[in-house]
Design a protein around this motif. Structure first.
Motif, PDB file in Angstrom:
ATOM      1  N   UNK A 197       0.836  -1.205   0.000  1.00  0.00           N
ATOM      2  CA  UNK A 197       0.000   0.000   0.000  1.00  0.00           C
ATOM      3  C   UNK A 197       0.869   1.254   0.000  1.00  0.00           C
ATOM      4  N   UNK A 198       1.940   1.229   0.774  1.00  0.00           N
ATOM      5  CA  UNK A 198       2.817   2.408   0.846  1.00  0.00           C
ATOM      6  C   UNK A 198       3.475   2.689  -0.500  1.00  0.00           C
ATOM      7  N   UNK A 199       4.037   1.654  -1.120  1.00  0.00           N
ATOM      8  CA  UNK A 199       4.733   1.864  -2.389  1.00  0.00           C
ATOM      9  C   UNK A 199       3.764   2.274  -3.494  1.00  0.00           C
ATOM     10  N   UNK A 200       2.557   1.726  -3.472  1.00  0.00           N
ATOM     11  CA  UNK A 200       1.574   2.080  -4.502  1.00  0.00           C
ATOM     12  C   UNK A 200       1.132   3.531  -4.391  1.00  0.00           C
ATOM     13  N   UNK A 201       1.063   4.048  -3.164  1.00  0.00           N
ATOM     14  CA  UNK A 201       0.591   5.415  -2.950  1.00  0.00           C
ATOM     15  C   UNK A 201       1.726   6.444  -2.947  1.00  0.00           C
ATOM     16  N   UNK A 202       2.965   6.008  -2.945  1.00  0.00           N
ATOM     17  CA  UNK A 202       4.103   6.928  -2.796  1.00  0.00           C
ATOM     18  C   UNK A 202       4.293   7.778  -4.046  1.00  0.00           C
ATOM     19  N   UNK A 203       4.477   9.097  -3.818  1.00  0.00           N
ATOM     20  CA  UNK A 203       4.686  10.035  -4.931  1.00  0.00           C
ATOM     21  C   UNK A 203       6.010  10.778  -4.819  1.00  0.00           C
ATOM     22  N   UNK A 204       6.733  10.618  -3.726  1.00  0.00           N
ATOM     23  CA  UNK A 204       7.986  11.331  -3.515  1.00  0.00           C
ATOM     24  C   UNK A 204       9.028  10.930  -4.560  1.00  0.00           C
ATOM     25  N   UNK A 205       9.821  11.908  -4.975  1.00  0.00           N
ATOM     26  CA  UNK A 205      10.906  11.658  -5.928  1.00  0.00           C
ATOM     27  C   UNK A 205      12.223  11.372  -5.215  1.00  0.00           C
ATOM     28  N   UNK A 206      12.216  11.411  -3.896  1.00  0.00           N
ATOM     29  CA  UNK A 206      13.445  11.144  -3.140  1.00  0.00           C
ATOM     30  C   UNK A 206      13.872   9.689  -3.289  1.00  0.00           C
ATOM     31  N   UNK A 207      15.164   9.423  -3.202  1.00  0.00           N
ATOM     32  CA  UNK A 207      15.581   8.017  -3.088  1.00  0.00           C
ATOM     33  C   UNK A 207      15.042   7.449  -1.779  1.00  0.00           C
ATOM     34  N   UNK A 208      14.866   6.153  -1.730  1.00  0.00           N
ATOM     35  CA  UNK A 208      14.171   5.525  -0.609  1.00  0.00           C
ATOM     36  C   UNK A 208      15.029   4.454   0.039  1.00  0.00           C
ATOM     37  N   UNK A 209      15.021   4.430   1.372  1.00  0.00           N
ATOM     38  CA  UNK A 209      15.568   3.315   2.139  1.00  0.00           C
ATOM     39  C   UNK A 209      14.427   2.759   2.988  1.00  0.00           C
ATOM     40  N   UNK A 210      14.055   1.526   2.736  1.00  0.00           N
ATOM     41  CA  UNK A 210      12.904   0.915   3.404  1.00  0.00           C
ATOM     42  C   UNK A 210      13.374  -0.263   4.249  1.00  0.00           C
ATOM     43  N   UNK A 211      13.070  -0.216   5.542  1.00  0.00           N
ATOM     44  CA  UNK A 211      13.366  -1.300   6.465  1.00  0.00           C
ATOM     45  C   UNK A 211      12.089  -2.093   6.702  1.00  0.00           C
ATOM     46  N   UNK A 212      12.161  -3.400   6.559  1.00  0.00           N
ATOM     47  CA  UNK A 212      11.026  -4.270   6.846  1.00  0.00           C
ATOM     48  C   UNK A 212      11.488  -5.358   7.803  1.00  0.00           C
ATOM     49  N   UNK A 213      10.890  -5.406   8.980  1.00  0.00           N
ATOM     50  CA  UNK A 213      11.298  -6.381   9.995  1.00  0.00           C
ATOM     51  C   UNK A 213      10.157  -7.302  10.372  1.00  0.00           C
ATOM     52  N   UNK A 214      10.479  -8.570  10.558  1.00  0.00           N
ATOM     53  CA  UNK A 214       9.471  -9.549  10.963  1.00  0.00           C
ATOM     54  C   UNK A 214      10.113 -10.495  11.961  1.00  0.00           C
ATOM     55  N   UNK A 215       9.313 -11.058  12.848  1.00  0.00           N
ATOM     56  CA  UNK A 215       9.864 -11.915  13.894  1.00  0.00           C
ATOM     57  C   UNK A 215      10.199 -13.317  13.414  1.00  0.00           C
ATOM     58  N   UNK A 216       9.684 -13.756  12.273  1.00  0.00           N
ATOM     59  CA  UNK A 216      10.023 -15.094  11.761  1.00  0.00           C
ATOM     60  C   UNK A 216      11.528 -15.277  11.681  1.00  0.00           C
ATOM     61  N   UNK A 217      12.057 -16.413  12.151  1.00  0.00           N
ATOM     62  CA  UNK A 217      11.376 -17.548  12.770  1.00  0.00           C
ATOM     63  C   UNK A 217      11.520 -17.566  14.289  1.00  0.00           C
ATOM     64  N   UNK A 218      11.129 -16.509  14.942  1.00  0.00           N
ATOM     65  CA  UNK A 218      11.188 -16.433  16.403  1.00  0.00           C
ATOM     66  C   UNK A 218      10.125 -17.348  17.001  1.00  0.00           C
ATOM     67  N   UNK A 219      10.435 -17.938  18.156  1.00  0.00           N
ATOM     68  CA  UNK A 219       9.419 -18.709  18.862  1.00  0.00           C
ATOM     69  C   UNK A 219       8.345 -17.747  19.379  1.00  0.00           C
ATOM     70  N   UNK A 220       7.137 -18.236  19.572  1.00  0.00           N
ATOM     71  CA  UNK A 220       6.647 -19.599  19.488  1.00  0.00           C
ATOM     72  C   UNK A 220       6.366 -19.971  18.034  1.00  0.00           C
ATOM     73  N   UNK A 221       6.756 -21.216  17.652  1.00  0.00           N
ATOM     74  CA  UNK A 221       6.488 -21.706  16.315  1.00  0.00           C
ATOM     75  C   UNK A 221       5.126 -22.386  16.298  1.00  0.00           C
TER      76      UNK A 221
END
Length: 371
Positions: free
Chosen positions: A51-75
């Protein structure tokens, strides 16, 4: 915040999704990101980034961090992998619960792998080809001898980078890098000037294929995790050797998995406890988890799982002394001092967990000696 500040200083928009900066909400926003979306789960993360990338209109270069807990317990339980077919490391007891947990762990990794492919596709669709895509993890498996310990099973983490036109697909590098090196590398990629005094060193030359060597040695530390783990460790690793210093070998090593023994996280410990009652080899493996010598020396290029401690081998005496000097050069005064009263905390560990262990009570005696 240095990385965010430096990238923004180069004109970048810097955004964060999911579990970034080991926190969420206000804690992440305080770092200075231009845009923050908290939340857990692969599905939520995928939708938020799309959703963010589809709506983004800025011409600035982008650094995007995406974090997820996988594969952290509990499994969570999953049928994606057959427990009978999983491959167990040699320092894991082969029990039904161990195999089930391993299969669920693999399923979490597979879900993460699926997500990475989707995020790469989104980046290519919305940002074009001039994109450096990096994936890494902050520690190894939460199985025994992994996280909270300085064996390679806990500190050697995945690092995958894709950069069309710069990194040839399918190439591998034997260069040793560490997480502190990411900050100066990304700053240099962005065209910025790397700050003086940083612990990290840029490995941009390795990514470009200009160098095959980066570091000659890696230093790692672990100082504890609250009441669950009170076991300070230091290590130095070269391409071929690793020396581990367990600062308090009289303590018993523990962590969340063997204390709580929750389903999907450490329930297999109940089976391990039973197995060590009747089999000496199983008992030795479990006690090796709880009890360590002060020094451990491994020929890691030949002994992948660090099973043969060569610290008492006369042929390694000179190497041992040389490696022992390495951490001392970097050590600050009092840097190895425990901040808490470990004896008091270990008594609590003894009551909650170690007292449940079967057998003659080697772990209980370890705890009592530290009190």
């Amino acid at each position: 915040p240095y990385l965010v500040e430096d990238l923004k200083g180069q004109g970048y928009e810097v955004v964060a999704f999911g579990k970034v900066a080991h926190g969420r909400g206000a804690r992440v926003e305080a770092v200075g990101f231009d845009h923050v979306v908290a939340g857990a789960g692969a599905g939520n993360l995928r939708r938020a980034v799309a959703d963010y990338l589809a709506a983004r209109t800025s011409a600035k270069p982008l650094c995007l961090f995406a974090g997820i807990s996988n594969p952290h317990v509990d499994w969570p339980e999953s049928a994606r992998f057959d427990p009978a077919k999983v491959v167990l490391p040699p320092h894991q007891l082969d029990t039904p619960a161990t195999r089930a947990h391993r299969a669920w762990y693999y399923a979490e990794i597979a879900e993460l792998d699926d997500l990475l492919g989707e995020l790469r596709a989104l980046a290519a669709r919305h940002l074009g080809e001039d994109v450096l895509f990096i994936h890494s993890s902050d520690h190894g498996s939460q199985c025994p001898f992994g996280k909270w310990i300085l064996y390679d099973y806990g500190i050697r983490v995945p690092f995958v980078a894709a950069w069309p036109g710069v990194i040839k697909p399918g190439t591998r590098s034997g260069a040793m890098i560490q997480w502190t090196d990411l900050l100066p590398t990304l700053v240099e990629v962005a065209g910025g000037e790397v700050r003086a005094g940083l612990d990290g060193r840029s490995f941009l030359g390795v990514l470009r294929g200009e160098r095959t060597v980066h570091r000659e040695r890696i230093f790692t530390t672990h100082s504890g995790d609250g009441r669950m783990n009170i076991y300070p460790i230091r290590s130095v690793r070269t391409r071929e050797w690793k020396l581990i210093h367990n600062l308090h070998p009289e303590f018993a090593h523990t962590n969340h998995s063997d204390i709580h023994r929750k389903p999907g996280a450490g329930r297999y410990w109940d089976e391990w406890a039973e197995r060590m009652k009747g089999d000496e080899a199983d008992r030795a493996l479990v006690l090796r988890y709880y009890r360590r010598p002060e020094w451990e020396l491994y020929h890691v290029s030949e002994d992948r799982w660090e099973l043969a401690n060569l610290v008492d081998d006369p042929a390694q005496a000179q190497r041992l002394e040389s490696l022992r000097r390495e951490p001392r050069r970097l050590q600050r005064p009092n840097s190895n001092r425990q901040r808490r009263r470990p004896g008091l905390l270990l008594r609590r560990v003894q009551v909650r967990h170690v007292g449940r262990m079967p057998g003659p009570g080697a772990c209980q005696r370890l705890c009592r000696r530290s009190a």
